[in-house]
Every structure is written in structure tokens, then in C-alpha cells.
Design a protein around this motif. Structure first.
Motif, PDB file in Angstrom:
ATOM      1  N   PHE A 113       0.828  -1.202   0.000  1.00  0.00           N
ATOM      2  CA  PHE A 113       0.000   0.000   0.000  1.00  0.00           C
ATOM      3  C   PHE A 113       0.863   1.253   0.000  1.00  0.00           C
ATOM      4  CE2 PHE A 113      -2.245   3.366   2.380  1.00  0.00           C
ATOM      5  CZ  PHE A 113      -3.346   3.529   1.551  1.00  0.00           C
ATOM      6  N   ALA A 114       1.926   1.263   0.804  1.00  0.00           N
ATOM      7  CA  ALA A 114       2.814   2.422   0.858  1.00  0.00           C
ATOM      8  C   ALA A 114       3.446   2.691  -0.498  1.00  0.00           C
ATOM      9  CB  ALA A 114       3.889   2.216   1.918  1.00  0.00           C
ATOM     10  N   LEU A 115       3.871   1.632  -1.178  1.00  0.00           N
ATOM     11  CA  LEU A 115       4.496   1.814  -2.492  1.00  0.00           C
ATOM     12  C   LEU A 115       3.491   2.285  -3.535  1.00  0.00           C
ATOM     13  CD1 LEU A 115       6.998  -1.171  -2.754  1.00  0.00           C
ATOM     14  CD2 LEU A 115       7.384   1.158  -1.945  1.00  0.00           C
ATOM     15  N   GLU A 116       2.279   1.797  -3.442  1.00  0.00           N
ATOM     16  CA  GLU A 116       1.255   2.264  -4.377  1.00  0.00           C
ATOM     17  C   GLU A 116       1.030   3.762  -4.231  1.00  0.00           C
ATOM     18  OE1 GLU A 116      -2.025  -0.274  -3.474  1.00  0.00           O
ATOM     19  OE2 GLU A 116      -1.355  -1.889  -4.807  1.00  0.00           O
ATOM     20  N   LYS A 136      13.511  -9.396   0.141  1.00  0.00           N
ATOM     21  CA  LYS A 136      13.841  -9.392   1.561  1.00  0.00           C
ATOM     22  C   LYS A 136      14.692  -8.167   1.867  1.00  0.00           C
ATOM     23  CE  LYS A 136      13.792 -12.610   4.248  1.00  0.00           C
ATOM     24  NZ  LYS A 136      12.951 -13.039   5.410  1.00  0.00           N
ATOM     25  N   ALA A 137      14.484  -7.592   3.052  1.00  0.00           N
ATOM     26  CA  ALA A 137      15.335  -6.517   3.558  1.00  0.00           C
ATOM     27  C   ALA A 137      15.818  -6.969   4.921  1.00  0.00           C
ATOM     28  CB  ALA A 137      14.567  -5.205   3.650  1.00  0.00           C
ATOM     29  N   GLY A 138      17.035  -7.492   4.968  1.00  0.00           N
ATOM     30  CA  GLY A 138      17.486  -8.102   6.208  1.00  0.00           C
ATOM     31  C   GLY A 138      16.562  -9.245   6.578  1.00  0.00           C
ATOM     32  N   PRO A 139      16.031  -9.253   7.808  1.00  0.00           N
ATOM     33  CA  PRO A 139      15.144 -10.345   8.227  1.00  0.00           C
ATOM     34  C   PRO A 139      13.684 -10.137   7.827  1.00  0.00           C
ATOM     35  CG  PRO A 139      15.524  -8.869  10.064  1.00  0.00           C
ATOM     36  CD  PRO A 139      16.365  -8.351   8.926  1.00  0.00           C
ATOM     37  N   TYR A 140      13.385  -9.024   7.167  1.00  0.00           N
ATOM     38  CA  TYR A 140      11.987  -8.652   6.926  1.00  0.00           C
ATOM     39  C   TYR A 140      11.540  -8.956   5.493  1.00  0.00           C
ATOM     40  CZ  TYR A 140      13.219  -5.983  11.082  1.00  0.00           C
ATOM     41  OH  TYR A 140      13.683  -5.607  12.324  1.00  0.00           O
ATOM     42  N   GLU A 141      10.288  -9.409   5.379  1.00  0.00           N
ATOM     43  CA  GLU A 141       9.667  -9.521   4.060  1.00  0.00           C
ATOM     44  C   GLU A 141       9.447  -8.120   3.509  1.00  0.00           C
ATOM     45  OE1 GLU A 141       9.262 -12.346   2.522  1.00  0.00           O
ATOM     46  OE2 GLU A 141       9.936 -13.498   4.261  1.00  0.00           O
ATOM     47  N   ALA A 142       9.754  -7.921   2.236  1.00  0.00           N
ATOM     48  CA  ALA A 142       9.703  -6.577   1.666  1.00  0.00           C
ATOM     49  C   ALA A 142       9.098  -6.608   0.272  1.00  0.00           C
ATOM     50  CB  ALA A 142      11.104  -5.969   1.623  1.00  0.00           C
ATOM     51  N   VAL A 143       8.746  -5.428  -0.211  1.00  0.00           N
ATOM     52  CA  VAL A 143       8.240  -5.251  -1.571  1.00  0.00           C
ATOM     53  C   VAL A 143       9.041  -4.132  -2.213  1.00  0.00           C
ATOM     54  CG1 VAL A 143       6.245  -4.758  -3.036  1.00  0.00           C
ATOM     55  CG2 VAL A 143       5.933  -5.957  -0.850  1.00  0.00           C
ATOM     56  N   GLU A 144       9.349  -4.313  -3.476  1.00  0.00           N
ATOM     57  CA  GLU A 144      10.100  -3.307  -4.230  1.00  0.00           C
ATOM     58  C   GLU A 144       9.306  -2.962  -5.475  1.00  0.00           C
ATOM     59  OE1 GLU A 144      14.526  -3.712  -4.239  1.00  0.00           O
ATOM     60  OE2 GLU A 144      14.241  -3.857  -6.412  1.00  0.00           O
ATOM     61  N   VAL A 145       9.322  -1.696  -5.867  1.00  0.00           N
ATOM     62  CA  VAL A 145       8.647  -1.285  -7.100  1.00  0.00           C
ATOM     63  C   VAL A 145       9.610  -0.446  -7.932  1.00  0.00           C
ATOM     64  CG1 VAL A 145       7.637   0.825  -6.094  1.00  0.00           C
ATOM     65  CG2 VAL A 145       6.585  -0.226  -8.108  1.00  0.00           C
TER      66      VAL A 145
END
Length: 201
Positions: A113-116, A136-145
Motif C-alpha cells: 500500500f505504501a508503495l502504491e 527481503k530486507a534483512g530479516p523482513y519480508e519486503a516489496v520493491e517497485v
């Protein structure tokens, strides 16, 4: 302020890479090497008491400069509920561009949502090639656009890449900001360095 599309491998390049790895049926694929220079002297960003104290820490080249953001600048650069918290300046390292860090303390936001919001509120016109990817960003699930569009102020095509993930202390968005597509692409390996070295605090 804000405002990429990673160029995909062509068939020829992909075939060359396949031939280089060989077809010997070994125990597994060779470990992929990072795109950034692992021998580069680095600094730790985000630590408590530093200029850019953040809910995460990560490495960047030692010659980059970091700076926090005034309340006035935050008001001008807020995207959705994400406020700019830190500006990482690559110009001293020879690349004209920045990676800017936004934080969102709301409990309702998700990385997608933040990336949108970043895409929809981008100043670029005629946006195209919008591509979302799980990462992934370190230990976290992430989204890239990544995407591109026309910057009417400068009369030129521009690339954009944003990375978002949720940490226990809030959602973060990392934004590559470079007017020249060449500079934008030069900063992509440093975004990979951030992802590989990122830790929560």
C-alpha cells in the motif's frame, strides 16, 4: 524530490550466463555474488545517537553523507502517511543522487500500500513499466517497485525505485532519487547492500 526499472537480461546475456555456469550437474548453482563492491569501506547508518537514528541499521559506503530532515521538509515530502526521516547523499562518492528513508508509524499501512502511494503521487508523467517484486530486507519480508516516466520540469525521462518493509517499530520506505537514469542504476547496487546488511534495533 522522489522519484526505475531494472533492465532485464536479454536472451543472449542469459544464455551466456548459463554457459558460463556449465552443465555438469553439480550439487547446486554457484552462489550469486552481490552487485555491490564488498571491499568498499563502509559506515553503519541508523544507529542510536547518530544523525539518522532509525528503527533499523545498515551499511553504506563510508564517503556517503547522511542528514536528518527538518519538520518543514517533512511537511513538503510526506507521501501518504510516510514522512522523510533521513537523506543519504551519494554525491561525495561520485554519484549524483540520494537514497531517502521514509518512516510510517501508522499500524494500518502495508509495504504494498505504501508503495502504491509513492507511485500514484509521483511527479513523473506518463508512468510506465511499473513492476512490483517481493524481496527481503534483512530479516523482513519486503516489496520493491520500479517504474519510469517523464519529468516535465527537466524535460527528460527518469527512473524510480522504492523499497518498503515493516519492522516491529514501523514501516519504512527507501527511495532512490536520481534525475539521470545512469545515476539511478548506479545506486541500485547500494540498495542491495542495504537489503543484505539491514538489521533491526
Amino acid at each position: 524530490m522522489r522519484h526505475g526499472v531494472r533492465t532485464g537480461l536479454t536472451v543472449g546475456v542469459a544464455l551466456t550466463a548459463l554457459l558460463a555456469t556449465g552443465c555438469s550437474g553439480s550439487d547446486g548453482d554457484a552462489e550469486a555474488k552481490p552487485a555491490y563492491d564488498t571491499k568498499t569501506k563502509t559506515q553503519r547508518i541508523g544507529t542510536a545517537g547518530s544523525v539518522c537514528a532509525l528503527p533499523v541499521t545498515f551499511d553504506l559506503p563510508a564517503d556517503w553523507k547522511s542528514d536528518n530532515v527538518s519538520a518543514e521538509v517533512q511537511q513538503l515530502t510526506t507521501v501518504g502517511l510516510a514522512e522523510m526521516s533521513c537523506e543519504l547523499d551519494a554525491r561525495h562518492g561520485g554519484t549524483t543522487g540520494f537514497i531517502r528513508v521514509f518512516t510510517d508509524q501508522s499500524r494500518s499501512s502495508t509495504p504494498r500500500f505504501a508503495l502504491e502511494r509513492f507511485v500514484s503521487e509521483s511527479k513523473l508523467q506518463k508512468r510506465k513499466n511499473v513492476e512490483y517484486r517481493d524481496t527481503k530486507a534483512g530479516p523482513y519480508e519486503a516489496v520493491e517497485v520500479s517504474y519510469e516516466g517523464h519529468n516535465e520540469t527537466w524535460g527528460a525521462q527518469q527512473k524510480e525505485t522504492h523499497l518498503a518493509f515493516k519492522s516491529p517499530k514501523g514501516l519504512l520506505v527507501f527511495d532512490i532519487d536520481a534525475l539521470d537514469p545512469i545515476d539511478h542504476d548506479a545506486l541500485l547496487p547500494e540498495l542491495d547492500r542495504i537489503k543484505d546488511t539491514l538489521k533491526g534495533v
